[in-house]
Design an enzyme around this catalytic site. Structure first.
Site, PDB file in Angstrom:
ATOM      1  N   SER A  86       0.865  -1.185   0.000  1.00  0.00           N
ATOM      2  CA  SER A  86       0.000   0.000   0.000  1.00  0.00           C
ATOM      3  C   SER A  86       0.894   1.225   0.000  1.00  0.00           C
ATOM      4  O   SER A  86       2.104   1.139   0.215  1.00  0.00           O
ATOM      5  CB  SER A  86      -0.905   0.005   1.235  1.00  0.00           C
ATOM      6  OG  SER A  86      -0.127   0.164   2.418  1.00  0.00           O
ATOM      7  N   VAL A 130       3.051  -1.066   4.794  1.00  0.00           N
ATOM      8  CA  VAL A 130       2.458   0.250   5.039  1.00  0.00           C
ATOM      9  C   VAL A 130       3.592   1.250   5.158  1.00  0.00           C
ATOM     10  O   VAL A 130       4.647   0.946   5.719  1.00  0.00           O
ATOM     11  CB  VAL A 130       1.568   0.250   6.300  1.00  0.00           C
ATOM     12  CG1 VAL A 130       2.374  -0.046   7.560  1.00  0.00           C
ATOM     13  CG2 VAL A 130       0.809   1.568   6.433  1.00  0.00           C
ATOM     14  N   VAL A 176       7.201  -2.374   7.165  1.00  0.00           N
ATOM     15  CA  VAL A 176       7.058  -0.923   7.111  1.00  0.00           C
ATOM     16  C   VAL A 176       7.877  -0.414   5.934  1.00  0.00           C
ATOM     17  O   VAL A 176       9.028  -0.820   5.741  1.00  0.00           O
ATOM     18  CB  VAL A 176       7.513  -0.272   8.431  1.00  0.00           C
ATOM     19  CG1 VAL A 176       7.571   1.247   8.286  1.00  0.00           C
ATOM     20  CG2 VAL A 176       6.560  -0.657   9.558  1.00  0.00           C
ATOM     21  N   LYS A 177       7.270   0.472   5.161  1.00  0.00           N
ATOM     22  CA  LYS A 177       7.942   1.023   3.985  1.00  0.00           C
ATOM     23  C   LYS A 177       8.699   2.295   4.365  1.00  0.00           C
ATOM     24  O   LYS A 177       8.134   3.224   4.949  1.00  0.00           O
ATOM     25  CB  LYS A 177       6.926   1.335   2.881  1.00  0.00           C
ATOM     26  CG  LYS A 177       6.268   0.096   2.309  1.00  0.00           C
ATOM     27  CD  LYS A 177       5.186   0.436   1.297  1.00  0.00           C
ATOM     28  CE  LYS A 177       5.740   0.733  -0.062  1.00  0.00           C
ATOM     29  NZ  LYS A 177       4.657   0.841  -1.075  1.00  0.00           N
ATOM     30  N   ILE A 178       9.976   2.309   4.017  1.00  0.00           N
ATOM     31  CA  ILE A 178      10.828   3.479   4.200  1.00  0.00           C
ATOM     32  C   ILE A 178      11.341   3.907   2.829  1.00  0.00           C
ATOM     33  O   ILE A 178      11.889   3.083   2.089  1.00  0.00           O
ATOM     34  CB  ILE A 178      12.019   3.162   5.124  1.00  0.00           C
ATOM     35  CG1 ILE A 178      11.533   2.858   6.540  1.00  0.00           C
ATOM     36  CG2 ILE A 178      13.018   4.311   5.141  1.00  0.00           C
ATOM     37  CD1 ILE A 178      12.639   2.488   7.509  1.00  0.00           C
TER      38      ILE A 178
END
Length: 369
Positions: free
Chosen positions: A44, A108, A139-141
């Site tokens: 997402s 996310v 977790v998207k960085i």
């Protein structure tokens, strides 16, 4: 599971993930159907949530409840998002278990206004992992220069990370280094289980051709025009070559002996934006072992219907190298292309986030009145 997605995974070693999430996908059972059809994970981003939340009434009941407390709207946003992420993680936990933690992840992204704020990104990523508390969360960085230190730190803490918005080979090499260094730091603890850490490096594909083609058409020479539609796939194949080089040798083998997993390349932005190109171009040409392709709904459906399942990511690499060498010769500065695409990617997500927050503020004001 659809025949093509089954063959993609079993024969070629590539995992297809869905690049979309909506509340009604969860409540209607559609997400379960998508999973059972062969999607092995989900990604997402802020733009996806903007379309989902502003484009339907599915979130109104929850929002009416949480907006009544008169707290910061941004907190309400995260409450909406986290409910969806929790549910999606639960749907894909079955895949996580069956694949022994290789797939089944739901991604996310940290708030997009943190893309150039390293300390802020680190804290936000840690907070999301703590708050969501699902073993199959990534977790998207953003893979910006400022994002490299937080990526390394999160891996060193044993957290799974999806590195997003990668547009260049030099930056990708730095992302790999951040991942490996993070694992080495984690491995300093003799009791650390490196097999519990997963990561993907999300290389954006189709946007490269959009920008490069525009520049080639401006140049206008026959040599330049002959390169249209070739830059994105060429860069993807060279990225895969870099992946195979970096995840081999003594340094990597020491980590692998402790159970470390490779950081798989993930092909993102794989919907063909030029209608003259085949709609499965950026899927068909980048199939190979230890990779992920995250597809929007239409591209996923197209591939299931008429995609070509064959290993291509390490085929004709010499031709990709020739394309890559030719681009600057005809006048395309690929470093400048990457810098522009990174700016546009960060700005696009930030704009979507800001517009959604403004819309939620208006909705909250209406509810309270």
């Amino acid at each position: 599971m659809s025949k093509r997605l089954h063959e993609l995974y079993e024969n070629e070693g590539q995992s297809a993930w869905l690049d979309n999430l909506r509340r009604d996908y969860i409540t209607s059972g559609k997400l379960v159907d998508i999973r059972d059809g062969g999607a092995l994970g989900l990604t997402s981003n802020p733009s996806i949530f903007q379309k989902a939340i502003q484009g339907s009434s599915d979130y109104d009941e929850q929002f009416a409840e949480i907006a009544a407390d008169d707290g910061p709207i941004v907190d309400d946003y995260w409450s909406l998002v986290i409910r969806d992420i929790h549910a999606a993680c639960d749907v894909f936990s079955k895949v996580y278990d069956h694949s022994d933690g290789v797939d089944g992840y739901v991604s996310v992204e940290v708030a997009p206004d943190l893309a150039h704020d390293g300390p802020g990104t680190e804290q936000a990523a840690r907070d999301l992992h703590t708050r969501i508390n699902r073993r199959n969360l990534m977790v998207k960085i953003p893979g910006t220069e400022a994002g490299l230190a937080p990526i390394e730190e999160m891996i060193a803490e044993g957290r799974s990370i999806n590195v997003t918005l990668i547009f260049s080979l030099p930056r990708y090499e730095k992302v790999i280094e951040a991942y490996i260094t993070g694992l080495e730091r984690l491995a300093e603890d003799a009791d650390a289980d490196l097999s519990q850490v997963a990561s993907v490096a999300s290389f954006f594909i189709s946007r490269v051709d959009v920008e490069v083609d525009k520049r080639l058409e401006t140049i206008g020479s026959d040599e330049a025009l002959a390169l249209r539609g070739k830059a994105a796939v060429a860069q993807g194949k060279l990225a895969y070559k870099l992946f195979t080089e970096k995840f081999s040798g003594d340094r990597w083998e020491r980590l692998a002996a402790r159970g470390a997993r490779v950081q798989r390349p993930l092909w993102a932005s794989t919907g063909a934006k030029n209608p003259e190109y085949p709609d499965t171009l950026y899927v068909d040409e980048l199939i190979g072992p230890d990779t992920v392709n995250t597809l929007p709904d239409a591209t996923l459906d197209a591939f299931v219907d008429h995609g070509t399942v064959a290993r291509r990511v390490d085929v004709d690499v010499a031709e990709s190298e020739a394309v890559w060498a030719k681009l600057p010769e005809v006048g395309v500065d690929m470093d400048d292309v990457a810098a522009q695409l990174e700016r546009e990617g960060v700005d696009s997500f930030a704009k979507a986030f800001d517009e959604l927050i403004a819309a939620l503020e208006d909705k909250a004001a209406s509810l309270r009145s």
